[in-house]
Design an enzyme around this catalytic site. Sequence first.
Site, PDB file in Angstrom:
ATOM      1  CB  SER C  21      53.784  48.435 166.497  1.00 44.04           C
ATOM      2  OG  SER C  21      52.752  47.519 166.729  1.00 44.04           O
ATOM      3  N   GLY C  46      51.134  44.801 166.690  1.00 46.17           N
ATOM      4  CA  GLY C  46      51.042  44.289 168.053  1.00 46.17           C
ATOM      5  C   GLY C  46      50.609  42.824 168.059  1.00 46.17           C
ATOM      6  CG  LEU C  73      46.531  45.574 171.006  1.00 46.10           C
ATOM      7  CD1 LEU C  73      46.842  45.053 172.403  1.00 46.10           C
ATOM      8  CD2 LEU C  73      47.818  45.830 170.241  1.00 46.10           C
ATOM      9  CB  CYS C 130      47.589  49.302 173.465  1.00 48.02           C
ATOM     10  SG  CYS C 130      46.182  49.341 172.334  1.00 48.02           S
ATOM     11  CE  LYS C 165      54.374  52.699 170.088  1.00 42.75           C
ATOM     12  NZ  LYS C 165      53.806  52.129 168.842  1.00 42.75           N
ATOM     13  CG  ASN C 192      51.058  53.592 172.007  1.00 41.41           C
ATOM     14  OD1 ASN C 192      50.245  53.860 171.118  1.00 41.41           O
ATOM     15  ND2 ASN C 192      51.305  52.359 172.401  1.00 41.41           N
ATOM     16  CB  THR C 193      47.734  56.751 170.171  1.00 37.95           C
ATOM     17  OG1 THR C 193      47.262  55.677 170.986  1.00 37.95           O
ATOM     18  CG2 THR C 193      48.139  56.223 168.806  1.00 37.95           C
ATOM     19  N   GLY C 244      53.772  61.491 164.736  1.00 34.49           N
ATOM     20  CA  GLY C 244      53.457  62.456 163.686  1.00 34.49           C
ATOM     21  C   GLY C 244      54.574  62.775 162.726  1.00 34.49           C
TER      22      GLY C 244
END
Lengths: 247, 247, 301, 301
Positions: C21, C46, C73, C130, C165, C192-193, C244
Amino acid sequence: MTVVANEAAGSYHLLKVTPADGRQLPEMVPGQFAEVDVPDSKTTFLRRPISINNVDSADNTLWLLIRKTGAGTASLCATETGAKLNIVLPLGNGFSTAATRPLLIGGGVGIAPLLYLARKYNEKGVRPTLILGARSKGDLALIEEFETVGDVFYTTEDGSHGIKGFVTMSEAFTAEHDLIQCCGPMPMMKAVAERARQLGVECEVSLENMMACGLGACLCCVEQDNKGHNVCVCSEGPVFNINRLSW
Amino acid sequence: MTVVANEAAGSYHLLKVTPADGRQLPEMVPGQFAEVDVPDSKTTFLRRPISINNVDSADNTLWLLIRKTGAGTASLCATETGAKLNIVLPLGNGFSTAATRPLLIGGGVGIAPLLYLARKYNEKGVRPTLILGARSKGDLALIEEFETVGDVFYTTEDGSHGIKGFVTMSEAFTAEHDLIQCCGPMPMMKAVAERARQLGVECEVSLENMMACGLGACLCCVEQDNKGHNVCVCSEGPVFNINRLSW
Amino acid sequence: MVNLNVNLGRLHLANPVLTASGTFGYGREFADFIDLNELGGFIVKGTTLEPREGNPYPRMAETPSGMLNAVGLQNKGVDYFIENIYPQISGCKSQVIVNVSGAKIEDYVAVCEKLAPLDKIEAIEVNISCPNVKQGGMAYGTTTDGAAEVTAATRKAWPRHLIVKLSPNVTSITDIAKAVEGEGADSVSLINTMLGMAIDVERRKPMLSTITGGLSGPAVRPVAVRMVWQVAKAVAIPVIGLGGIMSGRDALEFIMAGATAVEVGTANFIDPSVTVKIINEIRDYCERHNIADINELRGII
Amino acid sequence: MVNLNVNLGRLHLANPVLTASGTFGYGREFADFIDLNELGGFIVKGTTLEPREGNPYPRMAETPSGMLNAVGLQNKGVDYFIENIYPQISGCKSQVIVNVSGAKIEDYVAVCEKLAPLDKIEAIEVNISCPNVKQGGMAYGTTTDGAAEVTAATRKAWPRHLIVKLSPNVTSITDIAKAVEGEGADSVSLINTMLGMAIDVERRKPMLSTITGGLSGPAVRPVAVRMVWQVAKAVAIPVIGLGGIMSGRDALEFIMAGATAVEVGTANFIDPSVTVKIINEIRDYCERHNIADINELRGII
């Protein structure tokens, strides 16, 4: 693509590339850009967006004028003839070419897209006026090419070429033009936009916001439009009529 | 250092480098290695340990025999003449050179350090016996150089050069030697070590454990010694008498 | 002929490769480069109840083998998706999954209810991780209670496959995974990040308008593979791995660590056709190693 | 002339550049490449009460812009350090700091007591965040109670500057930092390595004998800078920043984020003289920007 030439041009490098498979280059509109992968730089992860400087249909080459700003562009400037580059293009929209008395204003490496733009005008029988600004004489490039396609005025901050000062101070910056098209550093473009408004001349600017994908997917390169919405410079730009922007 | 030559050698590349500042190369012992920085590989972070293949004092060049095993070594194999490489050397200990009837055994790119080792023996008036093993003829390199410095026997897994099979099957693998010195893949070295023990001949092996620093600082390249201690291959090796190891 | 079909519970994928996403727009941005039908599926950006403008520019910084983003977002809202995007993609052969985000539980629920009637959408991915929004987002994803709360609420409102997620910015991602499994999630996707930051030392200013942002790209892959390996051993529901992935080799790392499917994210920015290449590289690997079915490789570590 | 002197409480450093434990051996390994006296100081490898052999080979894997290690605190023990290393380095002009590790609280305390008489050692760095040992190590560093317990115990046993090295593998590193500050730590250093993992897909085996290991290098720098920025705002004691510093520019990122000093780690493996280069690059930056004192740049973000 294959690099067929890498020439010093002022303080920049002019890379000429052609499709490795000999295929014809796609149609490109002045103002569009390419996303160039940097193969040999340890510290470079993303592609580098480079505006289309010229398309030479005679030998099917694309010209990219590159300024060394970091490891990525430095690596591209060091590319050797014969090297292969992975390039995604053409991306973004472009400048309009309907004007009959256009004034093209470029600052620093922002002069790059104006050469191809001027040539497109020439094809329509229009010889544009150009104001090319730079910090110093050495930062001006492709002068010969520019002077063949238009009437060129120069401004340099140190006065080493043309008048001393900024592009907005050029005698050529007048209301006689029906469109001003500008590419350069943000402060310069904002000054040009303001002056254009004062003169009541339409104005297009080409933005260089930092971007990752160049496709409108990552939403990183946004600029605020006149409705307060964030729009992608890569997909809805890079060229905007100043009336569409918040500035 | 400056790359003065990059020649294909069998399925490997032979890089010849010389100090960029013209300074004399430092004294190096056969079996020592160099840590070579890989300037142009996006996916390579660490240096690559490369054993010293030869030192040509006549033209002050260091020879590095490199096998493409990944992006890092592939990038080194593609280095162009004139390119600069950042190399830390010499590192590690080396082979002993006191033997009078040495048998040098190399497998694959593991033949690299044996050339310099054989030359050192020649300087002492000793002409060593060598067994060079490879998967196939194409994986043998520098044959001419080797045959000038010693009596060379070959084994290949496909029989394309010398006898078909492994180095341990060579007729030259006898008890007449007073020292066996070996570099190659781990299974081969273990087989050589075992055979050497059966024949009652002293044996030195040069290990290639994965390493980061090459200085004995990161403690990543350890091998277990006969007391059960983990010792660094980079600083206490890469050459070990098999009696010091747990195998 | 290698079988690349995988199943996330009752959700069928023609191959294990999805897009992450926020890295693939609404899919159409990539239609010039690949055939969307070749993907296992793609996860659209998102989506929130109301349109969001996101954070101010600058939103991106390049970092070693990665990038930071602080998009926040930005999206046109669920109604826009239903009216303008859904009709275009409902004919797509591959799965179309909507990533659902919100600031309040009610927002998550409202989006689920609006999406529920769309038959083509067989799954949603609930984003509780997020890092670039002030309320909601990661706040829910970093505690077991918060994660459980969002999962329970969306579970009631969403009738089909529910993916949650997860955030990597936690001490124990397995505890979070178990909590969402306990509330009825059909699968989990991670990571997620990672919350990161970069400074322009010449200008002495943060690179991002929000100072901190989300780190993605190959730089985070070792952490992502580790977390997928831990979670796959801790829960019974399928795991979707991301973080990655640039190549088939990278995707296989996640599969061997226990992932049933993978998401390709940042790599789409560097090579818009990377997803299809990854599918081919996975197939080539299986052929080279005489693996008849990709499912044989799952969790072998 | 730029002032590079910094003070960690009462611990004086001639410049902000230290070396990270486990990346600089006992210092002597680098004596051929740099003059150790030019450093702000160096932190010798993790030292335990008893000698440790560490984990089996393989212990290292290269990753994008980083590396994983699973050395597992191999060291010859505190007595060896006192008898064989201390005499060699006690004449060094720069600070020599010992990194102290243990499996049990009593071990940490015993090492502190043995080191206490060594006047040259003005500071120790207590490692509560090693991801590569089964007991102790990271177990203490991932909970506020565990971190507080080790800090309180070592605080009693160690008379001079006490640095506590924090783990990034937590939900809230500021909570951990506040906990150790509360128990009397004189400063905190962060980040230790991030728990990661890599798989050799061709061999279908983990790259490390321990499966998971510690990720270091530029890959983790954005996470490290973020955590230093957060912690510097959350505690009153000085912060030492580390994580992927390869250049003076990188070091300045940490200083601007709030670090009083920095540790250079993995970079030592790639360029054994990098520390001195970093000191010079910091000085050059200050001269170029007319900064008279490095302390002016601290925490300007």
